[in-house]
Every structure is written in structure tokens, then in C-alpha cells.
Design a protein around this motif. Sequence first.
Motif, short mmCIF file in Angstrom:
data_model
loop_
_atom_site.label_atom_id
_atom_site.label_comp_id
_atom_site.label_asym_id
_atom_site.label_seq_id
_atom_site.Cartn_x
_atom_site.Cartn_y
_atom_site.Cartn_z
N SER A 328 48.00 73.40 64.10
CA SER A 328 47.57 72.77 65.36
C SER A 328 48.36 73.32 66.55
O SER A 328 47.83 73.43 67.65
CB SER A 328 47.72 71.25 65.29
N LEU A 329 49.63 73.68 66.32
CA LEU A 329 50.42 74.27 67.41
C LEU A 329 49.81 75.60 67.87
O LEU A 329 49.74 75.88 69.07
CB LEU A 329 51.88 74.49 66.97
N LEU A 330 49.36 76.40 66.90
CA LEU A 330 48.68 77.66 67.24
C LEU A 330 47.45 77.39 68.09
O LEU A 330 47.23 78.02 69.12
CB LEU A 330 48.25 78.40 65.96
N ALA A 333 48.30 75.94 71.65
CA ALA A 333 48.87 76.94 72.56
C ALA A 333 47.88 78.05 72.88
O ALA A 333 47.66 78.38 74.05
CB ALA A 333 50.15 77.52 71.97
N LYS A 334 47.26 78.61 71.84
CA LYS A 334 46.47 79.84 72.03
C LYS A 334 45.02 79.56 72.42
O LYS A 334 44.41 80.30 73.17
CB LYS A 334 46.53 80.70 70.76
N THR A 335 44.44 78.46 71.88
CA THR A 335 43.04 78.15 72.16
C THR A 335 42.91 77.17 73.33
O THR A 335 42.01 77.29 74.15
CB THR A 335 42.36 77.57 70.91
N PRO A 341 55.96 75.59 72.26
CA PRO A 341 56.33 76.59 71.24
C PRO A 341 55.33 76.52 70.09
O PRO A 341 54.94 75.42 69.68
CB PRO A 341 57.72 76.11 70.78
N PHE A 342 54.90 77.67 69.59
CA PHE A 342 53.87 77.65 68.54
C PHE A 342 54.12 78.66 67.43
O PHE A 342 53.35 78.72 66.48
CB PHE A 342 52.49 77.92 69.16
N CYS A 422 62.55 79.65 65.48
CA CYS A 422 62.42 79.47 66.93
C CYS A 422 61.84 78.08 67.14
O CYS A 422 60.72 77.81 66.69
CB CYS A 422 61.51 80.56 67.50
N TYR A 423 62.61 77.20 67.76
CA TYR A 423 62.18 75.80 67.95
C TYR A 423 61.72 75.17 66.65
O TYR A 423 60.72 74.46 66.60
CB TYR A 423 61.09 75.72 69.02
N GLY A 424 62.44 75.46 65.57
CA GLY A 424 62.14 74.85 64.27
C GLY A 424 61.01 75.50 63.50
O GLY A 424 60.68 75.08 62.40
N LEU A 425 60.41 76.56 64.05
CA LEU A 425 59.33 77.26 63.36
C LEU A 425 59.89 78.54 62.74
O LEU A 425 60.45 79.38 63.45
CB LEU A 425 58.20 77.57 64.33
#
Length: 443
Positions: A328-330, A333-335, A341-342, A422-425
Motif C-alpha cells: 500500500s505504501l508503494l 506514494a507512486k500511484t 517513505p515507500f 530506510c524508515y523501517g523498510l
Amino acid sequence: MVLQRDKPINIWGFATPDEKVEVTFAGQKKQTITDKNGNWLIVLAPLKTSSKSQTMTISGSNKIELTNILVGEVWVCSGQSNMEYAMRKLAKIPKPKNEHFGFPSDEVAKAHNNQIRIFLVNRKTLNKPDSIHKSWSVAQDSALRAFSAVGYFFAKEIQEKLGIPVGMISSAIPGSAIEPWISENAFAQEDYFKNQKVNNDPGKFYPTMIEPLTPFKIRGFLWYQGETNCFLNEKISYAYKMKVLINSWRKAWKEKDLPFYYVQIAPFNYSKTKGKVPVDENTEPEFWEAQTLLLRLQNTGMISTNDLTDSNEDLHPTYKWEVGRRLSLLALAKTYNKDIPFSGPIYQSVSFKNGKALLHFTYLELNNKPILGFAIAGKDGKFVNAEAIVKDDKVVVSSKEIVEPTAVRYNWTENPIGNFNCYGLPALPFRTDNPLIKLFKTN
């Protein structure tokens, strides 16, 4: 059901030849005449977001009413057992070891969100006519118990963050390789397969589980598959199969840039298994490398699951809620252009200077903590554990044992212990001496 907002919407069906059909929905009224085989298609103008139930009327010699329709975002999720992994399992699995990710074991009991609608594809029925859309359900009770956990938790995040209806269509089969999900003739469009026989039942599930969905407008795809092909020790061949899948699905939906977000398969002791094809401790890292190549196609994204397993003996690790959240982060952020952060760090390039390796990444977070999981090699190609730290927008990797480094690897093992994030990812695993980069062609 949920219809996709902001795109022309196909409504289709069948009647007797030359029958007049009229569709009424959301202030639109459109007519058509069926063709000589009785098939018809009406295209509605793009619809605005609607959280309020609406009714669609389809009239010909008979009348069909479809009720309780919302307009929002629709995603298709597909793959093998880790995507099919049903919500009901959450109530039965032991408490996961990593409490940091939480444990929504009672999610089905608590779920009563009328704004999330789910459609579970049954391979026997999708290609048969269904005028009442009985496969659509609100995401609750028995329908949710049978639904993809990854798909549901993705929808939950999207719905909560955007505040709009979300429809999820899950079409996944445990144990399936990638080939059955691709139309058989699609392989012929890719040069890599020109003189090769494609195995694993190419096209087997496509006509019954994917093709009937293609007129239905969607926002994008989620894909979680690969374990079956990893057992076959596939490398660049899998990357090309994924390329064919992505390109052919986008073509089938007639949108060449539909987002395609996918999951890196989780760590597992492949080297301890005995199957048709010999595998070793490099099999899974090399498979991850093949998966990463698809990031070079437009509108793609991959999440890492290197930290989402409690046992390397479990091919179906828990934490499906976190897999859904990361996907969902992707999308957010992208859509949906949310400034969040994703992605974990993604390796870009390396240079060597004064006995150290200087690595460049996208999505690098500055911190002073020592990083575990890096290895470095000199001219003899033997890797040793390395020290790594973030400095001046680069990761500096070195070892007292290596005077002239030539290559670096991160989490290059089926038992990764790396903590680079990066930010937990988590960072995607990689090696700087990747032989596939020049071999894989994106066009």
C-alpha cells in the motif's frame, strides 16, 4: 461491487441477437444493439468517486438490477499461495516473534467496513455468465475469511488513507508457477522465448482466471509469486517471464502503464530441499536478483520481505498484514502521489577508493548505526563480512582483510541477517557484480 473511478467503464453481457439493451447508472442512460452472437458492450463515461450505494439497471427483453454499487479504486491481486493465503488463518497461527509488526489475529471479527468490497475468483465460475454479481461481497464475515490477507490489508490501508471505496479482486492459486498466468501466445512476443519451449503449463489459468476480468476497469495489479519457479533454480528466465506477464496483462486491459507492484519472495532454506532441479545456497539470492530486474520497467515497484519470517523452514511466513501494508505504501506514494517513505534502499552503483567501496543508493536514510549484512571481496572473489556505515549520502563498506576490494554483496544468503533499511523498510538484497544487468533487455 466497486467500479473504478475516473475511467470509461465497460458494462457488458449477452442477450438475443439484435436485441436492444439499455444501461442506466449514476445519471447516465446508454443504449446499444447486440451483435449477431448476442453479445453487447456499453461504455459509460468516467464516474466520480461515490461512497453512497447506487443501483444500475440493465434492460432488454428482461430487466436486471445491480444494487449497492460504489465508485472508487479497484485492484487485482494474483499469484500463488502467499497471495491466496486466507484471512481465516490469522486466528489459528501462533503469535509471531516480532511484536514490532503487531498481530491482527482478530481482524475478521472486527472488520465491518462497508467501503471495502472483495471478489474472490473461483477458477470454475468466472468464465460463466453471472448476471447478479454474486461473487462480490462486503469485506466481512465468511467472504472475508476466505479472502487474500495480503489483498485485504492492502485495501484497508488504501481505504483508510484515501477515504474512498476500494474493491479488491483476488485471483490466485497455491503452488502455481508464473507460466499458467500468462496467455500462451504472449510468450511469442518476447525475443527471449523465440527458440525456447516454455514449460509449466503456459496459459493454463489465463482463460478462466484472468482474461474474463480484462474488460473490468482497474487501477493496477499486485503480484506475489515465485517460490515454484525458485525451486526450479530460475534466474534471468524468470525475469523475462515476469516481463511478459506485466506487458501482456497491461495490453489485455488496454492500458500500457497500469501500476504493477510485487513482492520479493521471503527467505527460505531452498538449499536443504530435494526437488526435480538441484538448488544451492545461491539459488534464492539469484532469484531475488532476477525479481529486481523488473524495477527497470515503468510503473513497477517491489517490496522486500527479508525481515518478515520467523523460520526459514516456513514457505508461508506470517506477517501478511505487513506485506499488504508495504504494498500500500508503494501505491499511496507512486500511484496516489502521497509524500511518504515507500521503499527501502535500492542499490544504484559502486566505486572503489583507498581500499573502500563507496555505494550509491536511492532512498537512503542517514544514520550512524553500524550496518549488518554486507560482505566484500578482493580480486580472488572470496567474500568476507564487512563493516558498513552511511556517510556523505553513500554507504562506505570495508574490511581489514581486503586491501583492494572489487565487489560487494548485501544479504546475499537465503538466511539474511542484514539490518539496512530506510524508515523501517528493508533494503533489497543485491551484488555489485550482477551479471544479469547487461543481459536483461526491457524493450
